[in-house]
Design an enzyme around this catalytic site. Structure first.
Site, PDB file in Angstrom:
ATOM      1  N   ASP A 375       0.815  -1.207   0.000  1.00  0.00           N
ATOM      2  CA  ASP A 375       0.000   0.000   0.000  1.00  0.00           C
ATOM      3  C   ASP A 375       0.853   1.263   0.000  1.00  0.00           C
ATOM      4  O   ASP A 375       0.457   2.276  -0.578  1.00  0.00           O
ATOM      5  CB  ASP A 375      -0.947   0.008   1.204  1.00  0.00           C
ATOM      6  CG  ASP A 375      -2.172   0.868   0.965  1.00  0.00           C
ATOM      7  OD1 ASP A 375      -2.831   0.675  -0.075  1.00  0.00           O
ATOM      8  OD2 ASP A 375      -2.476   1.729   1.808  1.00  0.00           O
ATOM      9  N   THR A 501     -12.518   8.267 -12.286  1.00  0.00           N
ATOM     10  CA  THR A 501     -11.486   7.738 -11.395  1.00  0.00           C
ATOM     11  C   THR A 501     -11.863   6.400 -10.775  1.00  0.00           C
ATOM     12  O   THR A 501     -11.013   5.723 -10.197  1.00  0.00           O
ATOM     13  CB  THR A 501     -11.152   8.765 -10.288  1.00  0.00           C
ATOM     14  OG1 THR A 501      -9.919   8.415  -9.658  1.00  0.00           O
ATOM     15  CG2 THR A 501     -12.267   8.856  -9.266  1.00  0.00           C
TER      16      THR A 501
END
Length: 511
Positions: A375, A501
């Protein structure tokens, strides 16, 4: 991609249970490597169907499946986020049965009712865009998939209903909206600033709604908020040409800082600048000009190469003369953005830089035990954890958060790289990522976030399946291996759709 900031896995309580479970669910279904692109596309469709079946069995019409305990969560106001987010992917995959279930659900949603705070940003990119995209696809290249025109029309009706519920957010002295809303009282959280991406990632959806309904009210609201980002004041809010700060004062539209990055919180503002130009180059040439400035400044000021791996390129962050040598999975949309801008504007330098960023993000995947990227990571030689020195020397970065929460951005950029260059290596990278996710994150009912991509089986599984698994991970993985179609990204200025997005294809205005 998401504006949500990269969080420690313990903070996932915001979107689902934080209880970790040891690995022990379904083994990977891909026992034999598919030999054709069609077979690979079919394998992605199987994974989508597996997650959908689990969601339908245990969670529908709630927002998310909890894929370890086989329950449900409602992090997006209980309106069925996973269903709405899955719609455009189901359409593209030709899954008429799934599409009809979602259409019937959408027609029943009462967007005026929720007991939870509503995020203007998240609701726009998931719900509003999901419905608008479904409408554009089913009225256009997928018009033969559904026979009930009334249900298709409901997508646009419900889009308008939702926008009418949300539009009070823009009722501020400047027109910069509040993000966290109480739609019952028409209140907000009292914030004095709004984020760059949260403010700058509304304009595509709200403009599209106006173009479809003929009511310019929605477009004006989104574009008014965006106007402060296109002409940043004061000058300290734009430390490099085109690169602007992270926070905007709601009262007057002035920038509150000059902290620059392409990370979560800032990311999709830059994404939408070039995508608005793709949507309508006549109306939004100024957006393109601002993206070009930002892109050129990014190459000049933010590009960074780790000491042990000078062949890799990452984007650093900048604040008041200081550089932060760290990045996030969220940031890895950046390669795709440069590649899209490069092909649309015929700028090979942008394409080449985008491919360098793609290479860097691929390195975060191929360096870990699971072959999934972390991440967040860093490459500051002064901050290398003692237990990662060997890893840092080999990989060129160290892992700061090893979680994987089903994010799509790396696969997204691989997809753009393949579509624009035509090179098979990038499609192979999409497949490698999909296989790794399928092997590591799959459960009996869906796909779960994992705690550490550099441990066997991803460490522990977390009881959360974000809706963007359907909208993005599955869609980009499928598109990379499926046949050419109107909704696919095209080279040059030949696009008929542009992806929001959340990877919902929006039909361009002139098409």
């Amino acid at each position: 991609m998401r504006v949500l900031l990269s969080l420690p896995i313990a903070a996932l309580g915001l979107v689902g249970s934080t209880v970790a479970y040891p690995y022990g669910e379904t083994e990977a279904v891909l026992r034999q490597e598919p030999s054709t692109n069609q077979a690979k596309a079919d394998a992605v469709k199987e994974a989508f169907q597996h997650a959908w079946d689990g969601y339908m069995k245990y969670a529908f019409p709630h927002d998310e499946l909890t894929p370890v305990s086989n329950g449900h969560a409602d992090s997006r106001n209980g309106w069925g986020a996973s269903a709405v987010d899955a719609l455009s992917t189901a359409v593209i995959m030709g899954k008429a049965d799934v599409v009809n279930i979602i259409l019937e659900h959408v027609a029943k949603i009462d967007f005026s009712k929720t007991s939870d705070t509503v995020s203007l940003f998240e609701t726009t990119i998931r719900y509003l865009a999901g419905m608008l995209s479904g409408y554009d696809l089913l009225q256009g290249p997928a018009s033969d998939l559904v026979n009930n025109q009334k249900l298709i029309d409901e997508l646009l009706t419900q889009s308008k209903n939702l926008a009418d519920v949300l539009k009070f957010a823009f009722d501020t002295p400047s027109g910069v909206p509040y993000n966290n809303l109480n739609i019952t009282s028409k209140g907000n959280d009292g914030a004095t600033t709004n984020g760059l991406a949260v403010t700058g990632t509304l304009v595509l959806e709200w403009t599209r709604l106006s173009d479809l309904t003929g009511n310019d009210e929605y477009a004006k609201l989104g574009q008014k908020a965006e106007s402060y980002l296109l002409d940043p004041q004061p000058s300290s809010g734009e430390p490099f040409p085109g690169l602007v700060g992270s926070s905007i004062n709601i009262g007057d539209g002035q920038f509150a800082d000059g902290s620059v990055s392409w990370n979560g919180g800032d990311d999709s503002f830059y994404e939408y600048l070039i995508k608005m130009y793709v949507y309508d180059p006549k109306r939004f040439s100024t957006y393109k000009d601002r993206w070009v400035l930002a892109a050129e400044s990014t190459i000049k000021h933010l590009a960074s190469h780790p000491q042990p791996r000078s062949d890799l390129t990452f984007l650093s962050s900048y604040n008041n003369g200081n550089y932060d040598l760290s990045s996030q999975h969220l940031t890895c949309f950046d390669g795709g953005s440069f590649i899209l801008g490069g092909t649309v504007l015929d700028r090979q330098d942008f394409i080449d830089f985008g491919l360098q960023l793609v290479d860097g993000c691929e390195a975060t995947y191929n360096s870990t035990l699971t072959k999934i990227g972390p991440d967040s990571w860093g490459w500051d030689p002064k901050k290398v954890p003692s237990d990662q020195k060997d890893f840092y020397e080999r990989a060129g970065f160290y892992i700061s958060s090893g979680a994987y929460v089903l994010r799509p951005e790396v696969i997204e950029s691989f997809y753009y790289a393949h579509r624009v260059t035509g090179k098979e290596i990038y499609r192979d990278w999409v497949w490698n990522a999909f296989v790794a996710i399928n092997e590591t994150c799959r459960t009996d009912s869906g796909f779960a976030a994992v705690s550490n991509v550099n441990k066997a089986n991803g460490g522990s599984k977390y009881d959360n399946q974000e809706s963007f698994l359907f909208a993005e991970v599955m869609k980009y993985s499928y598109l990379a291996h499926s046949e050419d179609a109107a909704w696919q990204v095209q080279r040059g200025s030949k696009n008929s759709f542009v992806f929001n997005t959340e990877a919902h294809p929006i039909r361009i205005a002139s098409d």
